[in-house]
Enzyme design. Structure first.
Site, PDB file in Angstrom:
ATOM      1  N   SER A 100       0.812  -1.216   0.000  1.00  0.00           N
ATOM      2  CA  SER A 100       0.000   0.000   0.000  1.00  0.00           C
ATOM      3  C   SER A 100       0.848   1.270   0.000  1.00  0.00           C
ATOM      4  CB  SER A 100      -0.940   0.007   1.210  1.00  0.00           C
ATOM      5  OG  SER A 100      -0.207   0.097   2.416  1.00  0.00           O
TER       6      SER A 100
ATOM      7  N   LYS B 226      -5.963   5.015   8.095  1.00  0.00           N
ATOM      8  CA  LYS B 226      -4.807   5.736   7.574  1.00  0.00           C
ATOM      9  C   LYS B 226      -5.107   7.231   7.477  1.00  0.00           C
ATOM     10  CE  LYS B 226      -3.008   1.832   4.897  1.00  0.00           C
ATOM     11  NZ  LYS B 226      -2.818   1.266   3.543  1.00  0.00           N
TER      12      LYS B 226
END
Length: 808
Positions: free
Chosen positions: A662, A705
């Protein structure tokens, strides 16, 4: 030319159900129903099929993630069908009078097992009370006295004949109380005394001894007749006692014969028990005759205990009692050890040794669930290999064998072998997909006996029909947990919380245990607040306080960001640096953390070094992401020249393992910045995986996040320029916290959806990225043109050094 995506509007950052769309004023109006079944069509089909198929091969494996209420779901679905099924029989274990080491298993209609046990106990107590009383009655004493008088007369007649025979030989015969005979010679009609006998001449003494031996030889016939008479007396006494015992035992056992006579095994057992009681009638006789001796007194002191031991073989072991059961049993075994699952044979200590009998046979959950359903957790079952092996053996044989598990190195002690009980039940194993695959691939027997897979899905589409079913489940949770009612706004909040758990605006999480936890805590908070109903504010508080109790590590990290111990800039610009995002999990709490990703480049043939991998901190997926970066650069810049470059990428201040791809988007951004010399705006963080063609692909944990970077920005100070770049495909996964939503609505924080590296670099650098000129090359003033020129310069310098001329 790459277009610049617009920041996402507030309405795109999460799904919100307006309370007015809830068709109930509060949870009390939600009708009762089974909403669970509406969400699990595959599992329901497997369970329904199992209910219709007979045999022991079509057992079920329920596969699903944890915290989905798998056991509750299966039990809830099976119970209605189980209640309609026939109630299974009771099972008894009885003493085997033909072979005590092989107890008999007998089945009776549900409820009759306890009736038989009580009736047998009552009958035995009656026998123990009545039979000794019969031996105290005048009738018995009269018959016994008649036998004894007859024996006495015969004995006296025989003794008289013996005396006459001795007197004819001039001897006198005497018998003492112990039955010992004394023979003395007569002198003038009187027995000779011992002293006189010793004074006789030896020749005379020898003659008298010979004559005495002849007399004894003649009267030995009479002695044998006396012994036979005594044996006859004992035999007739025993026959009398047994006749009386049979009369009493038959009378006491007759009600059992009448009540349970249709059961052939019980009829045979009662006949054998009656014969055994009659055969051992001495258990009921008075012990006065033996109590007068020292040994008898010691035995009498233990009379009660020994008596109980003598009668223990007539006890009934109610092995499985289905009397209280209505329909088929649904048993959940949460501790499937070998004994708990398969049954056991217990032992008791007596005088330093261990013994066992039919009364010490104990059932396992396999027997309790017979003719019904047994639910087992795969983790618990596989923790004991003997339990798993024993279960498969029972399924293969179709019956349960209860035996002592003995270590191969131990000496096998004497035990019993209970008769096997036939099995007819459905086993439901509950586990994960990993458990299913492991058993499927590593145990051939698994597929033979567990042919039905009930696959439980973790989410469901967020449609209004499904929301109504979801509300049905929520109403049931409120009722079963006896919570305060939830108002319309709180119910809407629970639906939104479910989508946050699912991390998808268009889905509902089916992890009902997690939703239930928040509901219980919200109800407690409302009660502490003195409210009669749970509102949306209580639910938000419950979610917030749950996070607060678990976020200590996150708070410590955030403190380090705030004090700039961990260096992550949220403003300004830098070349070769980009803010990446990761997700960290501590226990059951997940939170996002930003990381500074830095890159350096130079001339050389070393390629791009992944420092995380070189330090053995990078996982295989992260390494694959780095390889994709290299492939992307080759496709973009190595069509007209070789790439001669040495570079390195690093997660600054990262001391733990790095896994996943990611951050590959942020790593590529740092690399392109370092190659082109164009600075990146550090007000942004970037998360997303990169494909070889430069597409930005979806990643996990996007909400945490974003919230992690937002919290760092908030502590550093929101400037109105900060934000996060996420994959466009992740927009549907956004279910952000209220404070993030408020910041976006106020214009102090932005979230950009990007679908390509070019879009991301345009936002991060503010510079055109990939505009082409008339010749098809990168136009002057674009980021890729600057990077391409730098790589061309690297190639030229490498050729120059390779030719030995040095730089020109």
């Amino acid at each position: 030319m790459t277009s610049i995506p617009k920041p996402l509007a507030h309405r795109h950052l999460g799904a919100s159900l307006h309370p007015d769309r809830i068709p109930y004023a509060d949870s009390r109006e939600i009708p009762a129903g089974n909403g669970y079944s509406k969400f699990q069509p595959r599992a329901i089909q497997a369970l329904e099929l199992a209910l219709r198929i007979k045999g022991n091969e079509y057992n079920i494996f329920v596969a699903g993630e944890a915290n989905m209420g798998r056991t509750y779901f299966v039990r809830d679905h099976l119970r209605p069908a189980a209640k309609k099924a026939a109630t299974p029989p009771d099972w008894l274990y009885l003493h085997n009078f033909d072979d005590a080491d092989r107890p008999l298993a007998v089945s009776l209609t549900a409820g009759q097992g306890r009736q038989f046990k009580n009736a047998m106990s009552k009958a035995l107590n009656a026998i123990r009370a009545d039979l000794p009383a019969h031996f105290e009655r005048d009738a018995y004493h009269s018959q016994h006295e008649s036998l004894f008088k007859s024996h006495t007369r015969q004995r006296e007649e025989l003794f008289s004949q013996m005396e006459d025979a001795a007197r004819e030989k001039n001897f006198r015969l005497d018998m003492d109380d112990a039955g010992a005979l004394t023979l003395a010679p007569l002198v003038d009609g009187e027995p000779m005394e011992d002293g006189s006998f010793d004074k006789l001449p030896k020749k005379e003494r020898d003659r008298l001894k010979r004559e005495g031996d002849n007399v004894l030889s003649e009267i030995s016939t009479f002695l044998r007749q006396i012994n036979q008479s005594e044996k006859g007396l004992k035999r007739k006494e025993l026959e009398l006692q047994r006749a009386i015992a049979r009369e009493v035992v038959t009378e006491c056992l007759q009600p059992l014969r009448e009540r349970f006579g249709d059961n052939e095994k019980l009829t045979a057992y009662l006949k054998a028990a009656e014969d055994d009681l009659v055969e051992n009638v001495d258990m009921f006789l008075p012990k006065e005759s033996t109590a007068n001796t020292p040994a008898g007194a010691a035995a009498a002191s233990q009379g009660d205990a020994s008596g109980d031991d003598q009668f223990s073989r007539f006890e009934v072991n109610l092995f499985v009692d289905n009397g209280p059961t209505k329909g088929a049993p649904v048993v959940v075994e949460d501790h499937p050890t070998t004994f708990n699952l398969l049954g056991s044979i217990e032992r008791e200590a007596e005088l330093g040794s261990l013994y066992t009998d039919h009364t010490l046979i104990r059932p396992g959950s396999l027997h309790k669930a017979n003719n019904g359903f047994l639910l087992l957790n795969t983790d618990d079952l596989l923790s004991s290999s003997s339990s798993w092996e024993g279960l498969l053996r029972a399924l293969r044989a179709g019956h349960s064998r209860i035996e002592d598990p003995v270590d191969q190195e131990q000496a096998r002690t004497r035990t019993i072998e209970p008769e096997c009980i036939p099995l007819d039940l459905k086993i439901v194993l509950i586990g994960s997909d990993e458990h299913y695959e492991a058993l499927l691939y590593h145990d051939d027997r698994f597929q033979k006996f567990f042919k039905l897979k009930a696959h439980m899905q973790s989410t469901a589409p967020r449609t209004m029909p499904n929301i109504r079913h979801y509300l049905t489940v929520l109403g049931r949770i409120v009722r079963e947990a006896e919570l305060l009612p939830f108002d319309r706004a709180a119910l809407a909040g629970l639906v939104d919380f479910s989508s946050r758990l699912a991390e998808d605006q268009k889905k509902l999480s089916l992890q009902f245990p997690l939703v239930r936890e928040r509901m219980i805590e919200a109800s407690a908070l409302a009660e502490m607040d003195g409210k009669a109903m749970v509102g949306a504010a209580h639910l938000r508080e419950a979610v917030g306080t749950r996070d607060f109790r678990s976020n200590l590590f996150e708070e410590e990290y955030m403190g380090d960001y705030e004090r700039e111990i961990i260096k992550v800039a949220t403003s300004g610009q830098a070349v070769g640096r980009c803010n990446g995002l990761s997700v960290t999990l501590f226990g059951d709490y997940e939170f996002g953390l930003p990381h500074q990703i830095s890159c350096t480049v130079g001339v050389g043939h070393g390629g791009i070094l992944d420092l995380e991998r070189e330090a053995q901190l990078g996982g295989p997926i992260h390494t694959k992401g780095m390889m994709i970066l290299k492939s992307y650069l080759l496709g973009l810049f190595a069509q007209d020249k070789p790439i001669v470059m040495t570079g390195s990428l690093c997660f600054e201040q990262s001391y733990a393992g790095v896994e996943g791809d990611s951050a590959s988007g942020a790593e590529l951004a740092a690399l392109l910045s370092a190659l082109s010399g164009v600075p990146i705006n550090l007000s942004y963080a970037f998360t997303g995986a990169v494909s070889q063609s430069g597409q930005i692909m979806a990643v996990g944990g996007v909400n945490r996040k974003i919230e992690g970077f937002f919290e760092v920005c908030r502590r550093h100070g929101l400037t109105g320029e900060q934000g996060v770049l996420i994959p466009k495909d992740n927009v549907a996964n956004l279910m952000l916290r209220d404070d993030v939503l408020q910041a976006v609505e106020n214009g102090t924080f932005r979230i950009y959806p990007v679908s390509s590296v070019e879009q991301a670099m345009r936002i991060l650098t503010g510079m055109p990225v990939d505009r082409r000129d008339a010749k098809g090359g990168f136009a002057t003033g674009t980021l890729y043109h600057a990077a391409d020129r730098r790589l061309a310069e690297f190639a030229r310098l490498a050729r120059a050094y390779g030719a030995g001329g040095g730089p020109s």
